[in-house]
Design a protein around this motif. Structure first.
Motif, PDB file in Angstrom:
ATOM      1  N   GLU A 288      37.572  34.236  41.402  1.00  0.00           N
ATOM      2  CA  GLU A 288      36.947  33.003  41.843  1.00  0.00           C
ATOM      3  C   GLU A 288      35.506  33.287  42.236  1.00  0.00           C
ATOM      4  OE1 GLU A 288      39.048  30.733  44.735  1.00  0.00           O
ATOM      5  OE2 GLU A 288      40.977  31.330  43.922  1.00  0.00           O
ATOM      6  N   LEU A 289      34.592  32.472  41.735  1.00  0.00           N
ATOM      7  CA  LEU A 289      33.179  32.681  42.027  1.00  0.00           C
ATOM      8  C   LEU A 289      32.897  32.480  43.510  1.00  0.00           C
ATOM      9  CD1 LEU A 289      31.462  31.090  38.907  1.00  0.00           C
ATOM     10  CD2 LEU A 289      31.837  33.493  39.426  1.00  0.00           C
ATOM     11  N   ASP A 290      33.594  31.567  44.155  1.00  0.00           N
ATOM     12  CA  ASP A 290      33.392  31.327  45.581  1.00  0.00           C
ATOM     13  C   ASP A 290      33.738  32.586  46.385  1.00  0.00           C
ATOM     14  OD1 ASP A 290      32.801  29.737  47.894  1.00  0.00           O
ATOM     15  OD2 ASP A 290      34.968  29.596  48.227  1.00  0.00           O
ATOM     16  N   LEU A 291      34.846  33.230  46.048  1.00  0.00           N
ATOM     17  CA  LEU A 291      35.249  34.458  46.737  1.00  0.00           C
ATOM     18  C   LEU A 291      34.204  35.554  46.511  1.00  0.00           C
ATOM     19  CD1 LEU A 291      37.242  36.262  48.268  1.00  0.00           C
ATOM     20  CD2 LEU A 291      38.363  36.708  46.084  1.00  0.00           C
ATOM     21  N   LEU A 292      33.748  35.714  45.279  1.00  0.00           N
ATOM     22  CA  LEU A 292      32.740  36.728  44.985  1.00  0.00           C
ATOM     23  C   LEU A 292      31.437  36.441  45.735  1.00  0.00           C
ATOM     24  CD1 LEU A 292      33.304  37.251  41.162  1.00  0.00           C
ATOM     25  CD2 LEU A 292      33.998  38.736  43.032  1.00  0.00           C
ATOM     26  N   ASP A 293      31.083  35.176  45.846  1.00  0.00           N
ATOM     27  CA  ASP A 293      29.872  34.798  46.573  1.00  0.00           C
ATOM     28  C   ASP A 293      29.998  35.148  48.054  1.00  0.00           C
ATOM     29  OD1 ASP A 293      27.270  33.626  46.759  1.00  0.00           O
ATOM     30  OD2 ASP A 293      28.209  31.847  47.644  1.00  0.00           O
ATOM     31  N   ARG A 294      31.165  34.894  48.648  1.00  0.00           N
ATOM     32  CA  ARG A 294      31.381  35.233  50.060  1.00  0.00           C
ATOM     33  C   ARG A 294      31.328  36.742  50.273  1.00  0.00           C
ATOM     34  NH1 ARG A 294      35.860  31.516  49.732  1.00  0.00           N
ATOM     35  NH2 ARG A 294      37.217  33.308  50.015  1.00  0.00           N
TER      36      ARG A 294
ATOM     37  N   LEU B 175      29.625  38.917  48.426  1.00  0.00           N
ATOM     38  CA  LEU B 175      28.229  39.310  48.274  1.00  0.00           C
ATOM     39  C   LEU B 175      27.432  38.960  49.534  1.00  0.00           C
ATOM     40  CD1 LEU B 175      25.989  40.452  46.517  1.00  0.00           C
ATOM     41  CD2 LEU B 175      25.694  38.166  45.544  1.00  0.00           C
ATOM     42  N   THR B 176      27.659  37.791  50.100  1.00  0.00           N
ATOM     43  CA  THR B 176      26.976  37.400  51.331  1.00  0.00           C
ATOM     44  C   THR B 176      27.324  38.356  52.471  1.00  0.00           C
ATOM     45  OG1 THR B 176      26.989  35.084  50.649  1.00  0.00           O
ATOM     46  CG2 THR B 176      26.681  35.516  53.003  1.00  0.00           C
ATOM     47  N   GLY B 177      28.583  38.712  52.584  1.00  0.00           N
ATOM     48  CA  GLY B 177      29.006  39.656  53.623  1.00  0.00           C
ATOM     49  C   GLY B 177      28.363  41.014  53.436  1.00  0.00           C
ATOM     50  N   LEU B 178      28.281  41.487  52.207  1.00  0.00           N
ATOM     51  CA  LEU B 178      27.659  42.775  51.940  1.00  0.00           C
ATOM     52  C   LEU B 178      26.174  42.774  52.278  1.00  0.00           C
ATOM     53  CD1 LEU B 178      29.399  43.754  48.579  1.00  0.00           C
ATOM     54  CD2 LEU B 178      29.722  44.819  50.812  1.00  0.00           C
ATOM     55  N   ARG B 179      25.524  41.679  52.016  1.00  0.00           N
ATOM     56  CA  ARG B 179      24.081  41.588  52.309  1.00  0.00           C
ATOM     57  C   ARG B 179      23.828  41.622  53.819  1.00  0.00           C
ATOM     58  NH1 ARG B 179      22.703  37.106  47.763  1.00  0.00           N
ATOM     59  NH2 ARG B 179      22.337  38.570  46.067  1.00  0.00           N
ATOM     60  N   ARG B 180      24.784  41.159  54.594  1.00  0.00           N
ATOM     61  CA  ARG B 180      24.632  41.150  56.056  1.00  0.00           C
ATOM     62  C   ARG B 180      24.760  42.545  56.664  1.00  0.00           C
ATOM     63  NH1 ARG B 180      28.304  35.889  57.410  1.00  0.00           N
ATOM     64  NH2 ARG B 180      26.840  34.362  56.602  1.00  0.00           N
ATOM     65  N   LEU B 181      25.355  43.466  55.930  1.00  0.00           N
ATOM     66  CA  LEU B 181      25.547  44.813  56.462  1.00  0.00           C
ATOM     67  C   LEU B 181      24.271  45.571  56.648  1.00  0.00           C
ATOM     68  CD1 LEU B 181      28.686  45.956  54.457  1.00  0.00           C
ATOM     69  CD2 LEU B 181      28.581  45.235  56.824  1.00  0.00           C
TER      70      LEU B 181
END
Length: 119
Positions: free
Chosen positions: A105-111, A113-119
């Motif tokens: 699901e693109l929504d799951l992948l987007d979430r 990616l957003t979480g990884l960017r916050r690290l």
């Protein structure tokens, strides 16, 4: 043997042996698929192999496939085979998100990616 090398414990089983030479699980398992022990898994505990006992014991509380792999210190591919076998024997239940096409699901992948960017 080298004096610094640890002695084999006898409990170590090569992944090839643990999976009986199989490299692919009987069903597709996502890394985030949740594995939970069944009542049948507990009932059959005395007769299980070491890896099966480990999976049944640790999945009393739901664990993801990747968490099981990390805890067992085994490659994810090996754990996928072992968990898939345990599910076929009804030792564990597996729950995972699925999409009609089988694509992520693109929504799951987007979430993610957003979480990884916050690290």
């Amino acid at each position: 043997m080298n004096g610094n090398a640890p002695e084999p414990s006898g409990e170590l089983v090569r992944p090839y042996t643990a999976t009986r030479g199989r490299a692919r699980p009987s069903r597709l398992l996502a890394l985030e698929a949740m594995v939970t022990t069944t009542p049948q898994g507990f009932a059959r505990m005395p007769g299980l192999l070491l890896e099966q006992k480990s999976i049944v014991t640790m999945c009393v509380r739901p664990q993801s496939v990747i968490e099981v792999a990390a805890a067992l210190r085994l490659p994810v591919g090996v754990v996928r085979v072992l968990v898939s076998d345990a599910a076929a024997e009804r030792l564990v239940d597996i729950s995972q998100l699925s999409t009609p096409t089988g694509a992520p699901e693109l929504d799951l992948l987007d979430r993610v990616l957003t979480g990884l960017r916050r690290l």
